[in-house]
Design a protein around this motif. Structure first.
Motif, PDB file in Angstrom:
ATOM      1  N   GLU B   7       1.007  -1.222   0.023  1.00 15.13           N
ATOM      2  CA  GLU B   7      -0.335  -0.389  -0.186  1.00 15.13           C
ATOM      3  C   GLU B   7       0.602   0.836  -0.014  1.00 15.13           C
ATOM      4  O   GLU B   7       0.291   1.894  -0.706  1.00 15.13           O
ATOM      5  CB  GLU B   7      -1.233   0.173   1.233  1.00 15.13           C
ATOM      6  CG  GLU B   7      -2.067   1.393   1.162  1.00 15.13           C
ATOM      7  CD  GLU B   7      -2.987   1.490   2.459  1.00 15.13           C
ATOM      8  OE1 GLU B   7      -3.844   0.193   2.345  1.00 15.13           O
ATOM      9  OE2 GLU B   7      -3.150   1.846   2.598  1.00 15.13           O
ATOM     10  N   ALA B  27      -8.419   7.332   2.678  1.00 16.67           N
ATOM     11  CA  ALA B  27      -8.786   5.883   2.880  1.00 16.67           C
ATOM     12  C   ALA B  27      -8.187   4.477   2.151  1.00 16.67           C
ATOM     13  O   ALA B  27      -8.602   5.404   0.442  1.00 16.67           O
ATOM     14  CB  ALA B  27      -9.870   5.043   4.037  1.00 16.67           C
ATOM     15  N   SER B  28      -8.166   3.874   2.257  1.00 15.60           N
ATOM     16  CA  SER B  28      -7.827   2.259   1.137  1.00 15.60           C
ATOM     17  C   SER B  28      -9.141   2.003   0.390  1.00 15.60           C
ATOM     18  O   SER B  28      -8.850   1.300  -0.759  1.00 15.60           O
ATOM     19  CB  SER B  28      -6.611   1.274   2.098  1.00 15.60           C
ATOM     20  OG  SER B  28      -7.792   0.741   2.907  1.00 15.60           O
ATOM     21  N   SER B  29     -10.208   2.318   1.316  1.00 16.86           N
ATOM     22  CA  SER B  29     -10.699   1.761   0.663  1.00 16.86           C
ATOM     23  C   SER B  29     -12.183   2.828  -0.281  1.00 16.86           C
ATOM     24  O   SER B  29     -13.396   2.688  -0.109  1.00 16.86           O
ATOM     25  CB  SER B  29     -12.371   1.484   1.644  1.00 16.86           C
ATOM     26  OG  SER B  29     -12.523   2.275   3.044  1.00 16.86           O
ATOM     27  N   ASP B  30     -11.272   4.463   0.200  1.00 16.56           N
ATOM     28  CA  ASP B  30     -12.192   5.475  -0.866  1.00 16.56           C
ATOM     29  C   ASP B  30     -11.768   4.870  -2.083  1.00 16.56           C
ATOM     30  O   ASP B  30     -10.974   4.971  -2.626  1.00 16.56           O
ATOM     31  CB  ASP B  30     -11.499   6.514  -0.389  1.00 16.56           C
ATOM     32  CG  ASP B  30     -11.622   7.225   1.228  1.00 16.56           C
ATOM     33  OD1 ASP B  30     -12.528   5.727   1.848  1.00 16.56           O
ATOM     34  OD2 ASP B  30     -11.192   8.396   1.754  1.00 16.56           O
ATOM     35  N   PRO B  31     -13.380   5.501  -2.874  1.00 20.59           N
ATOM     36  CA  PRO B  31     -13.164   5.299  -4.143  1.00 20.59           C
ATOM     37  C   PRO B  31     -12.352   6.416  -5.507  1.00 20.59           C
ATOM     38  O   PRO B  31     -12.348   8.037  -4.510  1.00 20.59           O
ATOM     39  CB  PRO B  31     -14.736   5.767  -5.129  1.00 20.59           C
ATOM     40  CG  PRO B  31     -15.208   6.189  -3.767  1.00 20.59           C
ATOM     41  CD  PRO B  31     -14.518   6.120  -2.610  1.00 20.59           C
ATOM     42  N   SER B  63     -10.015   1.946  -5.847  1.00 19.14           N
ATOM     43  CA  SER B  63      -9.656   2.249  -5.085  1.00 19.14           C
ATOM     44  C   SER B  63      -8.108   1.668  -4.386  1.00 19.14           C
ATOM     45  O   SER B  63      -8.216   0.943  -4.949  1.00 19.14           O
ATOM     46  CB  SER B  63     -10.498   1.985  -3.902  1.00 19.14           C
ATOM     47  OG  SER B  63     -10.415   0.728  -3.098  1.00 19.14           O
ATOM     48  N   GLY B  65      -7.103   0.001  -2.163  1.00 17.41           N
ATOM     49  CA  GLY B  65      -7.460  -0.836  -1.712  1.00 17.41           C
ATOM     50  C   GLY B  65      -7.729  -2.232  -2.542  1.00 17.41           C
ATOM     51  O   GLY B  65      -6.913  -3.348  -2.263  1.00 17.41           O
ATOM     52  N   GLN B  66      -8.348  -2.347  -3.821  1.00 17.81           N
ATOM     53  CA  GLN B  66      -8.773  -3.322  -4.681  1.00 17.81           C
ATOM     54  C   GLN B  66      -7.516  -3.216  -5.528  1.00 17.81           C
ATOM     55  O   GLN B  66      -6.928  -4.401  -5.360  1.00 17.81           O
ATOM     56  CB  GLN B  66      -9.586  -2.517  -5.481  1.00 17.81           C
ATOM     57  CG  GLN B  66     -10.801  -2.350  -5.269  1.00 17.81           C
ATOM     58  CD  GLN B  66     -11.699  -1.981  -6.397  1.00 17.81           C
ATOM     59  OE1 GLN B  66     -11.018  -1.256  -7.305  1.00 17.81           O
ATOM     60  NE2 GLN B  66     -13.269  -2.102  -6.417  1.00 17.81           N
ATOM     61  N   ASP B  69      -5.285  -5.126  -3.081  1.00 14.89           N
ATOM     62  CA  ASP B  69      -5.541  -6.549  -3.112  1.00 14.89           C
ATOM     63  C   ASP B  69      -5.034  -8.093  -4.122  1.00 14.89           C
ATOM     64  O   ASP B  69      -5.017  -9.134  -3.634  1.00 14.89           O
ATOM     65  CB  ASP B  69      -7.095  -6.992  -3.062  1.00 14.89           C
ATOM     66  CG  ASP B  69      -7.110  -6.627  -1.586  1.00 14.89           C
ATOM     67  OD1 ASP B  69      -6.576  -6.411  -0.846  1.00 14.89           O
ATOM     68  OD2 ASP B  69      -8.699  -6.240  -1.115  1.00 14.89           O
TER      69      ASP B  69
END
Lengths: 474, 76
Positions: B7, B27-31, B63, B65-66, B69
């Motif tokens: 990250e 944030a890692s999940s923010d679009p 994002s 996070g995607q 992952d």
């Protein structure tokens, strides 16, 4: 027409005060065009919200539908046309001076392809050969010439000339088979066709498209002598051709030094590699015919865009008779400088010579460049610098605008100057210190009034002040 | 390489190389909005920086996070 001349005149009146017009004031078809666009497929992953309704004296009548959520209305304003559409409009509104030739051409020119000879094409060929001979220090008879429609087609033909060099159609043998390396430059743009696409180094443009099987394309940094020498050293004995723009255009308006050009020609001569000078974007607008230094003689030159005077596609490929050869049967195109086109373009080139517009672009261009450099220094939060040649200018963006060329271009337009965006050189294929941010390109008509150019600078200054004080659009 | 290390590198790439300022604070999940050209840049980066096999990518990245992952699940 979906809107009549009287209404257009009315809108010009509104444009002088940058007025607003309610959407319902327009005829229905015109409203559809304004709100939904002209119906063309979107090649740009997002076309602009502007509609160009008319042009006079190098000013465009611009309409912009205001953002949803407000009362539906249209802002009407004028913008000084500093592009002609991808740098094509070297004469701008001065093309109206060609009215007589245009009408004559419509009445009298044969509608015929180039399998047959025509007077109009003879005159155009003679003009271009004379101009290129003068620039390169060669006799006009040195050069063969063929015409194409777009610059992409011109570069496709230039590539075929180089790739077929040494190939004997009679025997099927290739005496230069070991020459399997083509050199191009990082960040260059040579057109959107499968052949020119091979010369691009950005995977955004190449991914998913096939690569050449028999040749390998390697890349060097434009204007960087160490990179030039390294690539020649690494591929010595295998280099077939070098494809290079007169000025690196889409890569951010970067000029090569005289010594870089000299080294390139010396190395190519020693290697017996053919040099293709791509002047599609730069030809006719850098204060002389070509952007490359005078008295250098490439093996092949591609000219385009500006040749069609912003009116129609017309490009040319010139090659040295003693260095490259056209394969019989190729180069055949339905529209290779139709007599109609040749007549109009000849008249345009004659106008450029009579009015000494190349010389004017050199002198006036230096003054404009000084002002653009002042502008860049005044707004360091927006611009990194200004550079260019003749009437070919680039303003490199910086800071938070480094990759926001579209929003900067739109801001300039809303302040009354039509400019364009160069992609710069932002990829990881070059080291960080060699990268170039997105760059705003200005290519005003060669005969534009100096007062209009002063106004361009004033309008851009106002836009830059706004940009410096706010965040870019997403 | 741990998820945190991936990250950190991805954020550095997005902010320093792609000049996506919001990637520094998101944030890692923010679009995050990446256009198609930017998606290609990200794929090229993942191949070069992590040796990720990008052939398995089913959906464009939306994002940080995607991206992380995907890198963790698709080592070449």
């Amino acid at each position: 027409m979906i809107i009549d001349r009287a209404r257009i005149e009315d809108l010009w009146g509104k444009a002088s005060t940058s007025g607003h017009v309610p959407l319902e004031a327009f005829p229905e078809s015109f409203r559809v065009c304004l709100t939904q666009g002209d119906g063309l497929a979107d090649h740009y992953a997002g076309r602009t919200p502007f509609l160009f309704a008319d042009q006079r004296n190098n000013r465009i009548l611009v309409l912009e539908k205001l953002a949803p959520g407000r009362e539906p209305s249209v802002r009407v304003f004028d913008a000084i046309n500093c592009t002609g559409g991808y740098g094509t409009g070297i004469l701008g509104s001065q093309v109206s001076a060609l009215e007589h030739d245009l009408v004559e051409a419509l009445h009298h020119c044969a509608t015929a392809n180039d399998e047959f000879h025509t007077i109009e094409r003879y005159e155009l060929v003679t003009q271009i050969r004379r101009l290129i001979g003068a620039h390169t220090g060669t006799s006009p008879e040195t050069w063969e010439i063929s015409f194409t429609s777009t610059g992409t087609e011109a570069m496709d033909l230039a590539m075929q000339l180089v790739m077929l060099d040494g190939f004997d159609l009679g025997t099927g043998r290739n005496s230069r088979q070991e020459r399997d390396v083509l050199i191009a430059c990082h960040g260059a743009w040579h057109g959107w066709g499968l052949n020119p696409n091979q010369l691009l180094d950005r995977r955004q443009f190449t991914e998913g498209l096939p690569r050449l099987g028999q040749h390998r394309v390697v890349f060097m940094r434009y204007g960087d002598e160490a990179s030039l020498r390294e690539v020649f050293e690494l591929h010595r004995g295998r280099i077939r051709g070098v494809f290079v723009e007169g000025i690196l255009g889409d890569g951010g308006v970067v000029r090569g030094s005289e010594s870089w050009w000299k080294a390139l020609f010396e190395l190519a001569s020693t290697e017996d590699a053919k040099i293709v000078d791509d002047e599609i974007l730069t030809g006719f607008r850098c204060g002389r015919l070509l952007a490359i230094p005078e008295q250098l003689t490439p093996d092949c030159v591609a000219l385009g865009k500006a040749m069609g005077l912003g009116l129609f596609p017309l490009s040319a490929v010139l090659w040295r008779k003693d260095r490259l050869h056209l394969r019989p049967g190729i180069g055949v195109r339905t529209f290779n400088a139709r007599p109609f086109q040749a007549r109009v373009v000849s008249a345009g080139l004659a106008l450029i010579e009579e009015q000494k517009l190349f010389e004017r672009a050199r002198v006036v261009g230096e003054r404009v460049m000084a002002k653009l450099q002042d502008l860049a220094r005044s707004y360091p939060a927006v611009f990194k610098g200004a550079r260019g040649m003749g009437f070919f200018f680039g303003l490199e963006l910086d800071g938070r605008y480094a990759r926001k060329g579209h929003s900067v271009r739109n801001m300039f337009l809303r302040h009354g100057v039509l400019t364009e965006i160069e992609s710069g050189l932002l990829g990881r294929q070059v080291p960080k210190q060699a990268r170039i941010n997105e760059t705003i390109r200005l290519t005003p008509p060669l005969g534009i009034a100096e007062s209009d150019l002063d106004e361009v600078i004033e309008r851009m200054s106002r836009a830059a002040a706004v940009l410096a004080s706010e965040s870019p659009e997403p | 390489m741990s998820a945190e290390e991936i990250e950190k590198k991805v954020r550095e790439f997005l902010t320093d190389e792609m000049l996506k300022e919001q990637a520094a604070v998101a944030a890692s999940s923010d679009p995050l909005d990446f256009d198609s050209l930017e998606q290609t840049e990200i794929r090229v980066y993942l191949e070069e920086a992590f040796g990720t096999d990008v052939k398995n990518l089913k959906e464009p990245f939306g994002s940080i996070g995607q991206i992380v992952d995907f890198v963790r699940g698709n080592a070449a």
